[in-house]
Design a protein around this motif. Structure first.
Motif, PDB file in Angstrom:
ATOM      1  N   LEU A   1       5.780 -44.670  20.295  1.00 30.33           N
ATOM      2  CA  LEU A   1       5.956 -43.542  20.029  1.00 30.33           C
ATOM      3  C   LEU A   1       5.048 -42.784  21.670  1.00 30.33           C
ATOM      4  O   LEU A   1       5.521 -41.738  22.048  1.00 30.33           O
ATOM      5  CB  LEU A   1       5.205 -43.041  18.964  1.00 30.33           C
ATOM      6  N   ARG A   2       4.218 -43.849  21.739  1.00 38.98           N
ATOM      7  CA  ARG A   2       3.421 -42.404  22.669  1.00 38.98           C
ATOM      8  C   ARG A   2       4.240 -42.455  24.193  1.00 38.98           C
ATOM      9  O   ARG A   2       4.385 -42.191  24.933  1.00 38.98           O
ATOM     10  CB  ARG A   2       1.932 -43.199  22.539  1.00 38.98           C
ATOM     11  N   SER A   3       4.778 -43.943  23.720  1.00 37.00           N
ATOM     12  CA  SER A   3       5.805 -44.272  25.150  1.00 37.00           C
ATOM     13  C   SER A   3       6.231 -42.708  25.759  1.00 37.00           C
ATOM     14  O   SER A   3       7.032 -42.877  26.198  1.00 37.00           O
ATOM     15  CB  SER A   3       6.166 -45.688  25.629  1.00 37.00           C
ATOM     16  N   LYS A   4       6.970 -42.806  24.863  1.00 39.52           N
ATOM     17  CA  LYS A   4       8.482 -41.496  24.687  1.00 39.52           C
ATOM     18  C   LYS A   4       7.396 -40.025  24.335  1.00 39.52           C
ATOM     19  O   LYS A   4       8.793 -39.098  24.338  1.00 39.52           O
ATOM     20  CB  LYS A   4       9.075 -41.985  23.561  1.00 39.52           C
ATOM     21  N   ASN A   5       6.132 -39.975  24.581  1.00 39.70           N
ATOM     22  CA  ASN A   5       5.998 -38.466  24.374  1.00 39.70           C
ATOM     23  C   ASN A   5       6.363 -37.602  22.718  1.00 39.70           C
ATOM     24  O   ASN A   5       6.186 -36.854  22.924  1.00 39.70           O
ATOM     25  CB  ASN A   5       5.890 -38.042  25.387  1.00 39.70           C
ATOM     26  N   LEU A   6       6.332 -38.513  21.890  1.00 39.42           N
ATOM     27  CA  LEU A   6       6.504 -38.677  20.334  1.00 39.42           C
ATOM     28  C   LEU A   6       5.497 -39.207  19.666  1.00 39.42           C
ATOM     29  O   LEU A   6       4.103 -39.265  19.825  1.00 39.42           O
ATOM     30  CB  LEU A   6       7.726 -39.348  19.484  1.00 39.42           C
ATOM     31  N   THR A   7       5.230 -37.940  18.509  1.00 36.12           N
ATOM     32  CA  THR A   7       4.454 -38.876  17.803  1.00 36.12           C
ATOM     33  C   THR A   7       4.607 -38.157  15.960  1.00 36.12           C
ATOM     34  O   THR A   7       5.896 -37.132  15.966  1.00 36.12           O
ATOM     35  CB  THR A   7       3.013 -36.964  18.082  1.00 36.12           C
ATOM     36  N   SER A   8       3.761 -38.501  15.332  1.00 31.88           N
ATOM     37  CA  SER A   8       5.014 -37.435  13.440  1.00 31.88           C
ATOM     38  C   SER A   8       3.520 -36.766  13.249  1.00 31.88           C
ATOM     39  O   SER A   8       3.399 -35.977  13.907  1.00 31.88           O
ATOM     40  CB  SER A   8       3.498 -39.260  12.976  1.00 31.88           C
ATOM     41  N   TYR A   9       4.842 -35.945  12.308  1.00 37.33           N
ATOM     42  CA  TYR A   9       3.861 -34.655  11.111  1.00 37.33           C
ATOM     43  C   TYR A   9       4.469 -34.117  10.367  1.00 37.33           C
ATOM     44  O   TYR A   9       5.051 -35.473   9.603  1.00 37.33           O
ATOM     45  CB  TYR A   9       5.262 -33.713  12.250  1.00 37.33           C
ATOM     46  N   GLY A  10       3.587 -34.184   9.427  1.00 37.74           N
ATOM     47  CA  GLY A  10       4.165 -33.476   8.548  1.00 37.74           C
ATOM     48  C   GLY A  10       3.701 -34.731   6.829  1.00 37.74           C
ATOM     49  O   GLY A  10       2.779 -35.836   7.828  1.00 37.74           O
ATOM     50  N   LYS A  11       3.882 -34.882   6.406  1.00 38.55           N
ATOM     51  CA  LYS A  11       3.312 -35.851   5.147  1.00 38.55           C
ATOM     52  C   LYS A  11       3.777 -36.344   4.043  1.00 38.55           C
ATOM     53  O   LYS A  11       5.041 -35.443   3.399  1.00 38.55           O
ATOM     54  CB  LYS A  11       1.915 -35.042   4.353  1.00 38.55           C
ATOM     55  N   VAL A  12       4.430 -37.245   3.972  1.00 36.75           N
ATOM     56  CA  VAL A  12       5.004 -38.673   2.795  1.00 36.75           C
ATOM     57  C   VAL A  12       3.986 -37.845   1.651  1.00 36.75           C
ATOM     58  O   VAL A  12       3.155 -37.880   1.038  1.00 36.75           O
ATOM     59  CB  VAL A  12       4.965 -39.876   3.375  1.00 36.75           C
ATOM     60  N   ILE A  13       4.945 -38.132   0.380  1.00 34.11           N
ATOM     61  CA  ILE A  13       4.921 -37.408  -0.697  1.00 34.11           C
ATOM     62  C   ILE A  13       5.768 -39.066  -1.500  1.00 34.11           C
ATOM     63  O   ILE A  13       6.317 -39.182  -1.392  1.00 34.11           O
ATOM     64  CB  ILE A  13       5.318 -36.493  -1.182  1.00 34.11           C
TER      65      ILE A  13
END
Length: 181
Positions: free
Chosen positions: A101-113
């Protein structure tokens, strides 16, 4: 009221008075009074899980919560923090995914329930099924904050856990089975 009724009422009244008198005097011999416990503001310790099944559920719920923010954990302590909840091969997969993810300049967001549907414990192994809601979580561009991928409302997952020598449960494998529960 009959004579018997008055007699019974009088005895009940007397017993009530005697009970109140005993309650007020207590079982004391008039020696020094005993101090009541102080009302200190100590934080009560969390109760330990009542069963392996509950411990498995707690570990899984913490695992999912940690996955939601695994890429934001400090580089120097990420492996250690994640290893509290998972072992290989799952630990290596998560660490590899963070780097990807970091190598593609991506990150996670939100919350899984989580919506745990079943837990099967067999000795030091456990299998857990979840029908999780990840519709408010996903992947986004780290710089622009543009959402790239979003989860689903009902996603079937399966987690395999093992109990370590320290008696703690950890995820050894986490599998996404597909949409719909």
């Amino acid at each position: 009221m009959t004579v018997i009724g008055r007699l019974a009422a009088s005895r009940i009244a007397w017993l009530g008075v005697a009970g109140v008198a005993l309650a007020l005097t207590g079982c004391s011999n008039d020696n020094d009074a005993v101090a009541l416990p102080s009302s200190s503001h100590t934080t009560p310790s969390l109760p330990s899980p009542s069963s392996d099944e509950e411990a498995v559920k707690e570990t899984y719920t913490s695992f999912i919560s940690t996955l939601d923010r695994a890429d934001s954990l400090p580089d120097e302590s990420r492996r250690q923090q994640l290893s509290a909840l998972m072992v290989d091969p799952q630990l290596s997969r998560v660490l590899q995914r963070v780097e990807e993810l970091r190598s593609k300049n991506l990150t996670s967001y939100g919350k899984v329930i989580v919506h745990i549907t079943s837990v099967d414990v067999a000795g030091n192994d456990a299998t857990l099924h979840d029908c999780q809601d990840s519709s408010r979580a996903g992947i986004m561009n780290r710089t622009t904050r543009k959402k790239i991928k979003r989860g689903v409302e009902k996603g079937r997952t399966k987690a395999y856990l093992i109990k370590g020598a320290d008696e703690k449960w950890r995820i050894s494998k986490y599998v996404v089975l597909g949409e719909g529960c």
